[in-house]
Scaffold this active site. Structure first.
Site, PDB file in Angstrom:
ATOM      1  CE1 TYR A 148      -3.359  -2.647  -0.053  1.00  0.00           C
ATOM      2  CE2 TYR A 148      -3.820  -2.250   2.259  1.00  0.00           C
ATOM      3  CZ  TYR A 148      -4.095  -2.922   1.087  1.00  0.00           C
ATOM      4  OH  TYR A 148      -5.098  -3.858   1.052  1.00  0.00           O
TER       5      TYR A 148
ATOM      6  N   PRO B 103     -16.393  -3.905   0.314  1.00  0.00           N
ATOM      7  CG  PRO B 103     -16.763  -3.341   2.548  1.00  0.00           C
ATOM      8  CD  PRO B 103     -15.695  -3.380   1.504  1.00  0.00           C
TER       9      PRO B 103
END
Length: 288
Positions: A48, A202
């Site tokens: 990241y 999600p």
């Protein structure tokens, strides 16, 4: 015994230079906001921010003086990118030496002595289960990781690893717009073997794309928001949480109001027909 994570995990991918580029004080504030709202687990990956976000988070965590025992740190390794490291091509590395080195590097960057959960980021055709198991065993025996899992692994790929070392998590793509995992056997397999699924992205593409699927879902969500008196994002998380495999959503928002609303999804009991209505609108047809 599996590591206990909060019902919703804070995803840190967007905290650094890949998106929001938060400074140390802003990250520290976000850490406190998450914990105040009972989100105590933080999902990382070495890659990241082109291998910079872990270190940025580590500075904020150190500055925060938060008790390490009150949070859970998850990180992933294995992806070798051409940005941030002297690689000529993107590839995966799951040798014992690399996994051990990567974890030790993450610990240094995160300014902690251990990871609560280590995940292998993406499967490699060349991964050898004996090498992986040897690395996991060493890291556990040294107290550098508490628990182990995978990310984006299919059931068959998981079984290869599970034959040699315990696998307790698998972080996959799962949402109202990407629901293949409950149809292709992935979530069934995880239930059979007591593997806890985590869901990245999600909310899917409901708020990111303007296509027929998302337009159908948004139209339905307007009705459900009025019925339940919860935001659309909370309803989409509740849809995930209703699945019997006990999926843990990884929420990447840095919006404080949204963070404060996330845990509401864990107390929302969505009616059966509303759950199927969301699935139906996502598919664009009735269930078989």
């Amino acid at each position: 015994m599996k590591t206990n994570l909060s019902p919703i995990v804070a995803g840190t991918m967007n905290w650094g230079i890949w998106d929001k580029n938060l400074n140390t004080s802003e990250m520290e504030h976000l850490l406190h906001i998450c914990i105040e709202n009972k989100i105590t687990s933080f999902d990382h990956a070495d890659i990241y921010g082109d291998y910079t976000t872990e270190a940025d988070f580590g500075k904020a965590f150190h500055q925060s003086s938060i008790d390490r025992k009150k949070i859970q740190l998850i990180s992933k390794c294995g992806i070798q990118h051409t940005k941030g490291r002297p690689n000529t091509i993107k590839h995966y590395n799951y040798s014992k030496e690399y996994i051990v080195w990567s974890v030790e590097n993450s610990l240094k960057n995160l300014q902690t002595d251990y990871l609560d959960v280590l995940l292998l980021h993406r499967p490699s055709p060349l991964m050898e289960s004996d090498e992986i198991a040897a690395a996991v065993d060493q890291l556990k025996s040294q107290g550098k990781i508490v628990d182990f899992g995978l990310s984006n692994f299919t059931s068959s790929q998981t079984e290869v690893i599970r034959q040699k070392t315990e696998v307790n998590f698998n972080q996959i793509q799962f949402s109202a717009t990407h629901h293949e995992a409950m149809l292709d056997g992935s979530l069934d397999y995880m239930q059979v073997h007591s593997i806890i699924p985590m869901s990245w992205n999600p909310l899917g593409t409901v708020f990111r794309e303007d296509i027929e699927q998302t337009r159908r879902l948004k139209k339905l969500l307007v009705q459900l928001v009025e019925k339940y008196h919860y935001g659309a994002d909370t309803l989409l998380l509740a849809w995930i949480l209703k699945h019997p495999s006990k999926v843990i959503p990884v929420a990447g928002t840095v919006n404080i109001a949204r963070i404060q609303a996330l845990m509401k999804a864990t107390t929302l009991t969505m009616e059966l027909e509303d759950w199927f209505a969301i699935w139906t609108e996502s598919m664009g047809n009735k269930v078989p």
